[in-house]
Each structure stands twice: as C-alpha cells, then as structure tokens.
Design a protein around this motif. Structure first.
Motif, short mmCIF file in Angstrom:
data_model
loop_
_atom_site.label_atom_id
_atom_site.label_comp_id
_atom_site.label_asym_id
_atom_site.label_seq_id
_atom_site.Cartn_x
_atom_site.Cartn_y
_atom_site.Cartn_z
N ARG A 121 -2.09 38.88 -7.91
CA ARG A 121 -1.24 37.71 -8.10
C ARG A 121 -0.13 38.02 -9.10
O ARG A 121 1.03 37.62 -8.91
CB ARG A 121 -2.08 36.54 -8.59
N ARG A 125 3.95 38.05 -8.61
CA ARG A 125 4.81 37.28 -9.49
C ARG A 125 5.96 38.15 -10.00
O ARG A 125 7.10 37.69 -10.13
CB ARG A 125 4.00 36.73 -10.66
N THR A 128 8.48 38.55 -7.00
CA THR A 128 9.19 37.33 -6.59
C THR A 128 10.09 36.80 -7.69
O THR A 128 11.15 36.26 -7.41
CB THR A 128 8.17 36.25 -6.17
N SER A 129 9.68 36.96 -8.96
CA SER A 129 10.49 36.40 -10.04
C SER A 129 11.61 37.33 -10.47
O SER A 129 12.67 36.87 -10.90
CB SER A 129 9.61 36.06 -11.24
N CYS A 334 3.36 36.30 -18.83
CA CYS A 334 2.73 35.50 -17.78
C CYS A 334 1.91 36.34 -16.79
O CYS A 334 1.60 35.88 -15.70
CB CYS A 334 3.80 34.74 -16.99
#
Length: 430
Positions: A121, A125, A128-129, A334
């Motif tokens: 995950r 992230r 995609t970010s 994050c």
C-alpha cells in the motif's frame, strides 16, 4: 613416469602405437572419459527477489546479510522439511536458523518492518502521489523528493532532515542521537564518523527509508546488546527482511509457573529502570506495549523484542525540534501511518509513562492469580493503583522498588534461569 615411458618406448615396435601411448600420458582427461562420473545435483533453494524485497531496493532496509540467504547459511524452519518450500510472503515474521560454519546452527528471527500488505500500500502511495501512476520506480520517485535532495546535500544528519517522520525515536531528536545513528549505521562499512561522507546516495536512501518505515533495526544497531542494552542482536538485513537473535514473545509465558512469572516481572522492572536511568543519559519511553513487545531468550533472559514503539528523549541535550517543525508532513511521514496522526508532545512524557502502560497491559496477565492470597492481594492492589497512574507523589523508581520487594522472595534459583544460574547461589543480589 619418465623411466616408465622410456621402457615402454623400447618395447614398442610400431611408431603409431608409440604416439598413441604418449598422447594418453600427456592428456589424462582423455582416458578419464572412458568412465564418466554422475554429477552431484545440489538441492535448489529458490528465492524470489520479491519475497526478500530486493526488487524494491534501494527503497529497502539493506543488503548486508543477503549472501547468507543465497549461500543457504540462513534457513527458514520450513526448509528443514523435505519440500524445501519458502513460507508465505504474507507473514510478518519467521523462525529461522543461522550458521557461520555449516555445522553449528542457532535460532534467529526473520522479520518484516511492517506487513507485506502495508508495504504494498505504501509503494502504491509513493507512485500515485509523486508520479501520478499506479506503478513506478520507487527509488526514482523518492529521489526526486525535496527531503531526499536535502539528504544528498547534507554533510551531517540534523534534526530538520528527520522532522515529520512518524518514528517515535525521532519525535524529540537531539543532535547527539542523530550523530550516533550515522556513526553506528551497520549497513555500511564502519567509518566511525558523525559526518555522512562515507554514505553513498544508495546508503542515504536506505537509511531514510528505514527511519520512515520502522526504526526498530536502527535502535538495535545504535544500542547493541554487547554493550548491555536490552535488545536482541542485529545480524543484518536483506531487502525488506531483518535478521536478529531469536526470542520467544512474553505472551508465551503468561501461563508460566509462579516463580517464572515473578522472575520475568522483576526483569521487566529492571528494563524499565534502565530505560529511565543509564550512563548515556537517554530517556526511553513506550508509545505502545503489547504481548509481543518483550521477549525471552532460551536462557530465560528478558529484553525488548520490538523496539518500533520506543521514543527517546535526550536528557543531556534535550529536543532540537520545536512543535511547529514536528508538524511538517511529506510522503516519508505517511509510509506506514495515517498522515493525519498527531504527534505526541515531548513535554507530555513523564517518568511513570512506561510503567503505567506495563501495569495496564502486561503485569495483570503475567501475575494475576499466581501466588498465595496475602502476596497476591499486595500485587493486585499495587497493579490497580499503578494502572490508574499511581496518583501519588512518588516517582517511578520508588513505585518499581515497591513491587520488586514483593516479588523478590517469590523467585527461585535453579537451572531454569540459566542467565543467572549458578551465580544466584553465591550472590545476595538474587
């Protein structure tokens, strides 16, 4: 050999026969082909780069122990079966065996810093970010970040370079602690320097990634067991797997005999005491404890099995980040936690913090219903008061000493406690 050839030559009349004999003597391998040997087929231990996490490097922990895996000097317990299959990659930890001489083996724990699901995950992230795609080169994406570009230019690891990372160890950082990380980082050749000149770009990314995901292996490296710190020995990393000395989690001892429970509780108190008072003037505290936080060696010695929830406050230098700096967030903040998770203020941590947490979560499961009524009543009364925060003016050390005095007469001295036997027979300390 020469005499044999001369003798043979004198007896051979045909020159062609002489040439054949000389050819056989000068090239023994020709004669050997007459009886070919069957090659020995070695069992194949097949690792996927995906299983180890090497396909994600340099967004990984390190590669210092990879050779041990590929040389079959680290084996998972499932490899001891006839099928030689790797365990499922979805597990968080594995039992293994480690050798230096292929003869004697010792138990080790092989762990991931977080579950494979969380890793996957986090990888998505990042893509995609940062690059707006579903898949990407993690290293390329992380290299482009503002934080890593600052790391590349830095000569020294300073508090502003770790601000906003979720690791409890870095919420209240001091320059002295950060220098210790660089000087003792075990995934690179030891330079003994506080400056990062000996770290390549790859090394810097691996160190940053590890600190962002889980600081457990870093704590094992900078506070090694050989110096008396209560952590298992760090043996190395490969991809996203960490190898350390083997232990049994404390949960396995919740049903132990009274004398074993008393001994483990006393050791737990000693660990908590050393976390608050040690020669280096660091104050360690837990942000969370559970049944797997502490572990027990085969000799009965207790230590901190999972250091991922340990925070550190430097009593000598203090924190060098103000609260505003702590709130800085980026992709590295994050990777394993929700970006909205609040930071715990350094000023809110008291000396009783970890003791109260252990009284709430661990001591009741270890000590309840184990002892004769008069003693058990004293233990239960203390635990109830401790779980509520102790509510008096006494410090943590005084409270721990109260419980220790209740427990000391309850432990025994025999070979089950190998870490202190037979010393306990000749010392008042036990």
């Amino acid at each position: 050999m020469g005499r044999w050839i001369c003798c043979l030559c004198s007896r051979v009349a045909d020159p062609l026969m002489l040439l054949l004999v000389l050819a056989l003597v000068s090239n023994p391998s020709t004669a050997a082909t007459a009886s070919p040997s069957v090659p020995h087929v070695k069992p194949s231990y097949s690792f996927g780069r995906t299983f180890l996490g090497l396909d994600k490097c340099n967004a990984c922990i390190g590669t210092s122990i990879c050779k041990k895996f590929f040389k079959e000097e680290i084996r998972f317990d499932t490899w001891l079966s006839s099928h030689l299959k790797l365990p499922p990659s979805s597990l968080l930890s594995y039992s293994g065996n480690y050798t230096d001489d292929a003869k004697s083996w010792r138990r080790v724990d092989i762990t991931r810093l977080t579950s494979k699901y969380q890793h996957d995950r986090a990888d998505k992230r990042i893509c995609t970010s940062l690059l707006k795609t579903k898949s990407c080169s993690l290293e390329l994406a992380l290299r482009r970040t503002q934080r890593f570009q600052k790391w590349l230019r830095a000569k020294r690891l300073t508090p502003d370079l770790v601000q906003g990372l979720s690791s409890p160890m870095l919420r209240c950082p001091s320059q002295r602690l950060l220098d210790r990380i660089v000087r003792r980082y075990a995934e690179v050749p030891d330079a003994g320097s506080i400056y990062m000149d000996h770290l390549t770009d790859r090394d810097r990314l691996r160190l940053l990634y590890t600190l962002a995901v889980n600081s457990h292996p870093i704590l094992l490296q900078i506070f090694p067991d050989v110096e008396g710190w209560p952590f298992p020995r760090y043996l190395g990393s490969c991809g996203r797997l960490v190898v350390s000395a083997s232990t049994r989690p404390l949960r396995d001892f919740f049903g132990a005999a009274p004398e074993v429970a008393a001994d483990l509780a006393l050791q737990l108190l000693a660990v908590l005491r050393s976390m608050g008072t040690n020669d280096l003037n660091y104050f360690f505290y837990f942000t969370h404890v559970d049944a797997g936080t502490f572990g027990v060696f085969s000799n009965g010695h207790l230590f901190i099995r999972d250091a991922s929830t340990l925070g550190i406050i430097d009593k000598e230098e203090g924190s060098q980040l103000i609260d505003g700096q702590q709130e800085y967030k980026d992709i590295f903040s994050c990777l394993t936690v929700d970006c909205q998770s609040p930071f715990v203020s350094c000023d809110s941590i008291g000396e009783k913090h970890s003791l109260v947490m252990v009284c709430q979560e661990l001591f009741p499961r270890l000590l309840t219903g184990k002892f004769p009524p008069p003693v058990q009543e004293k233990i239960d009364a203390f635990l109830q008061r401790c779980a509520r925060g102790l509510g008096d003016d006494r410090g943590a050390n005084e409270a721990m000493e109260e419980l220790a005095q209740i427990l000391k007469p309850l432990r025994s001295c025999d070979s089950r406690f190998a870490y202190r036997y037979p010393d306990c027979r000749y010392s008042d300390k036990y």
